[in-house]
Design a protein around this motif. Structure first.
Motif, PDB file in Angstrom:
ATOM      1  N   GLY A 235      32.390  -5.318 -15.090  1.00 32.14           N
ATOM      2  CA  GLY A 235      33.698  -4.676 -15.213  1.00 32.14           C
ATOM      3  C   GLY A 235      34.800  -5.626 -15.606  1.00 32.14           C
ATOM      4  N   LYS A 236      34.437  -6.776 -16.198  1.00 30.40           N
ATOM      5  CA  LYS A 236      35.432  -7.787 -16.563  1.00 30.40           C
ATOM      6  C   LYS A 236      36.425  -7.244 -17.592  1.00 30.40           C
ATOM      7  N   SER A 237      35.909  -6.617 -18.635  1.00 30.23           N
ATOM      8  CA  SER A 237      36.779  -6.079 -19.684  1.00 30.23           C
ATOM      9  C   SER A 237      37.641  -4.937 -19.152  1.00 30.23           C
ATOM     10  N   THR A 238      37.061  -4.117 -18.267  1.00 31.86           N
ATOM     11  CA  THR A 238      37.825  -3.026 -17.655  1.00 31.86           C
ATOM     12  C   THR A 238      38.966  -3.585 -16.813  1.00 31.86           C
ATOM     13  N   LEU A 239      38.687  -4.671 -16.076  1.00 34.17           N
ATOM     14  CA  LEU A 239      39.726  -5.300 -15.257  1.00 34.17           C
ATOM     15  C   LEU A 239      40.829  -5.875 -16.134  1.00 34.17           C
ATOM     16  N   LEU A 240      40.438  -6.554 -17.225  1.00 31.71           N
ATOM     17  CA  LEU A 240      41.446  -7.111 -18.135  1.00 31.71           C
ATOM     18  C   LEU A 240      42.341  -6.000 -18.680  1.00 31.71           C
ATOM     19  N   ASN A 241      41.734  -4.901 -19.105  1.00 28.93           N
ATOM     20  CA  ASN A 241      42.515  -3.771 -19.627  1.00 28.93           C
ATOM     21  C   ASN A 241      43.440  -3.199 -18.569  1.00 28.93           C
ATOM     22  N   ALA A 242      42.949  -3.124 -17.320  1.00 30.55           N
ATOM     23  CA  ALA A 242      43.755  -2.563 -16.236  1.00 30.55           C
ATOM     24  C   ALA A 242      44.955  -3.457 -15.931  1.00 30.55           C
ATOM     25  N   LEU A 243      44.736  -4.770 -15.964  1.00 30.91           N
ATOM     26  CA  LEU A 243      45.835  -5.702 -15.710  1.00 30.91           C
ATOM     27  C   LEU A 243      46.844  -5.696 -16.860  1.00 30.91           C
ATOM     28  N   LYS A 245      47.250  -3.177 -18.886  1.00 32.07           N
ATOM     29  CA  LYS A 245      47.702  -1.790 -19.069  1.00 32.07           C
ATOM     30  C   LYS A 245      47.605  -1.366 -20.532  1.00 32.07           C
ATOM     31  N   GLU A 246      46.545  -1.859 -21.189  1.00 31.48           N
ATOM     32  CA  GLU A 246      46.253  -1.444 -22.557  1.00 31.48           C
ATOM     33  C   GLU A 246      44.789  -1.715 -22.845  1.00 31.48           C
ATOM     34  N   GLU A 247      44.246  -1.043 -23.881  1.00 33.70           N
ATOM     35  CA  GLU A 247      42.835  -1.222 -24.243  1.00 33.70           C
ATOM     36  C   GLU A 247      42.690  -2.442 -25.143  1.00 33.70           C
ATOM     37  N   ASN A 366      39.455   2.706 -11.692  1.00 31.59           N
ATOM     38  CA  ASN A 366      40.425   3.620 -11.068  1.00 31.59           C
ATOM     39  C   ASN A 366      41.735   2.931 -10.713  1.00 31.59           C
ATOM     40  N   GLN A 367      41.831   1.629 -11.059  1.00 34.44           N
ATOM     41  CA  GLN A 367      43.041   0.827 -10.809  1.00 34.44           C
ATOM     42  C   GLN A 367      43.431   0.832  -9.330  1.00 34.44           C
ATOM     43  N   GLU A 368      42.440   0.647  -8.481  1.00 35.16           N
ATOM     44  CA  GLU A 368      42.667   0.622  -7.031  1.00 35.16           C
ATOM     45  C   GLU A 368      42.746  -0.821  -6.526  1.00 35.16           C
ATOM     46  N   ASN A 369      43.756  -1.093  -5.710  1.00 30.74           N
ATOM     47  CA  ASN A 369      43.963  -2.377  -5.035  1.00 30.74           C
ATOM     48  C   ASN A 369      44.266  -3.530  -5.998  1.00 30.74           C
TER      49      ASN A 369
END
Length: 460
Positions: A235-243, A245-247, A366-369
């Motif tokens: 989930g590294k790429s998902t975390l980067l995108n979440a931080l 706030k863009e794809e 889910n951008q939790e915590n």
């Protein structure tokens, strides 16, 4: 880039605002004839009869042709940034208008300023020392609260005041020891060796503290290189995108999607973090992916922080313990981030909380915590020292000068301990003063000034 004496007496001109179309543009002149030249083309009040720090409305004309309606700000020497006569002309932001005004003043005898020439004149005219002058460029380029505060503190003398008083006392001792050399055949002592030793030790403490601050200063100025590492599909790429706030990164269920690095900057509480999403850490037969894994390992060694990310639904405790052990051996601060809480094995979560209570549990998808993660990153950077207002060194030139100063101060102490002759003590003191003087600008060369000010923008 060095300036002859004749060039230093020129009246210089440059656009002080960014190139391009905007509401206004500000054109700056500095030099003995700045007001005189402006008066020749300005139609409004007689500028030669106006007070400093006043603004006047009128038109700029090339003979009978009106170029623009302008506001002219006057700063009469020595009450200006350069300590020379300075005029700032606010025009409309058309590039055509700016070019016409610049051409008009060049025709009247002004010269286009070189990069950093306004700030260099301010330094040469005693407005501030060299360390403060360099902070002007840092302030212009500051892109976070912390880098802004560090540059502003240095520009207002924070760095220089730390060493100036002690340097002056060291100069006094140097002169006393030099005086003793003139009485070489007589047993006289003008400078107490005990007091000299105490002064050098005090100066060493200040220098050591400034040297130690450079790691923090470098982070403040350039950002914190932070590697996101872990197995493929953690989930590294998902975390980067979440931080971000863009794809920014490609997200896929296929392991090994990220083959190289994806970098971007995030401002968290006034600190810039340079996040690096890397290829997943695993054994692979894919040649391209193997290169990516190898590069990831190199990036981790040079990072300031590592986010070790693991999948709660696809990782066992043995594997986590093995990876944590490897990270501890690297000696780089890291955060254990347990991802995909929505797919977590309850038994694994219980074991983790017992064996690794400092783990953060998040769901990047889910951008939790994520706020807890951001808070942990700020905690690890440790800005407490900076927030208390202490001076922080952000400039590699200053850091190098401080290292050389420290070495020469240690030579003074060793010389005093070994009871070397006065000429050797004096030589070590002069060397220390030389390196300190290079930092603040008491000792300069044309090459040094050229290297520093050539990095400034034209209008500063």
């Amino acid at each position: 880039m060095s300036f002859s004496l004749a060039e230093r007496n020129d009246t210089i001109i440059a656009l002080a605002t960014p190139q391009g179309i905007g509401a206004i543009a500000v054109i700056r002149l500095s030099g003995a004839k700045a007001i005189e030249l402006t008066n020749e083309v300005f139609y409004g009040k007689d500028l030669s009869k106006q007070d400093s720090h006043t603004i006047h409305f009128g038109t700029i004309r090339d003979e009978d042709k009106i170029i623009d309606e302008v506001l002219v700000s006057l700063f009469i020497a020595p009450k200006s940034f350069t300590k020379e006569n300075v005029v700032e002309i606010s025009t409309h932001g058309s590039s055509y208008i700016v070019n016409q005004v610049l051409k008009l003043f060049l025709k009247k005898g002004a010269r286009l300023a070189k990069p950093g020439e306004f700030t260099q004149r301010a330094f040469l005219n005693g407005q501030f020392d060299l360390a403060q002058a360099e902070a002007v460029a840092d302030l212009i380029h500051a892109d976070s609260e912390s880098s802004h505060e560090a540059a502003l503190n240095q520009m207002r003398g924070g760095f220089s005041s730390e060493i100036q008083e002690l340097r002056e006392k060291l100069i006094h001792f140097a002169s006393m020891i030099e005086l003793e050399l003139d009485f070489g055949e007589e047993d006289v002592e003008f400078a107490s060796r005990t007091e000299l030793k105490e002064l050098v030790e005090r100066l060493l403490r200040v220098v050591e503290e400034l040297i130690l601050s450079f790691d923090l200063g470098n982070v403040i100025k350039n950002g914190v290189p932070t590697v996101i590492a872990g197995k493929p599909n953690a989930g590294k790429s998902t975390l980067l995108n979440a931080l971000l706030k863009e794809e920014k990164a490609i997200v896929s269920d296929i392991a090994g999607t990220t083959r190289d690095f994806i970098e971007d900057e995030i401002n968290i509480n006034g600190v810039i973090f340079r996040f690096i999403d890397t290829a997943g850490l695993r054994e692979t037969q894919d040649t391209i992916e193997a290169i990516g894994v190898s590069r990831t390992q190199e990036k981790m060694k040079t990072a300031s922080l590592i986010l070790y990310l693991f999948d709660l639904g696809d990782t066992d405790l043995i594997e986590i313990n093995r990876d944590v052990n490897k990270l501890e051996n690297l000696g780089v601060p890291f955060v254990k981030v347990a991802n995909k809480t929505d797919k977590a094995d309850p038994e694994l979560v219980a074991k983790l909380k017992k064996e690794h209570p400092d783990s953060l549990f998040i769901s990047a998808k889910n951008q939790e915590n994520l706020e807890a993660l951001r808070a942990k990153l700020i905690e690890l950077v440790n800005l407490d020292k900076f927030k208390t207002g202490n001076t922080v060194v952000t400039n590699i030139r200053h850091y190098d000068g401080l290292i050389k100063t420290r070495d020469s101060l240690l030579d003074i102490l060793k010389g005093l301990e070994d009871q070397v002759t006065n000429d050797f003590v004096a030589m070590d003191i002069r060397r220390s003063l030389h390196y300190l003087g290079e930092i603040t600008g008491e000792i300069t060369t044309d090459d040094l000034l050229a290297n520093i000010f050539s990095k400034f923008c034209i209008g500063k």
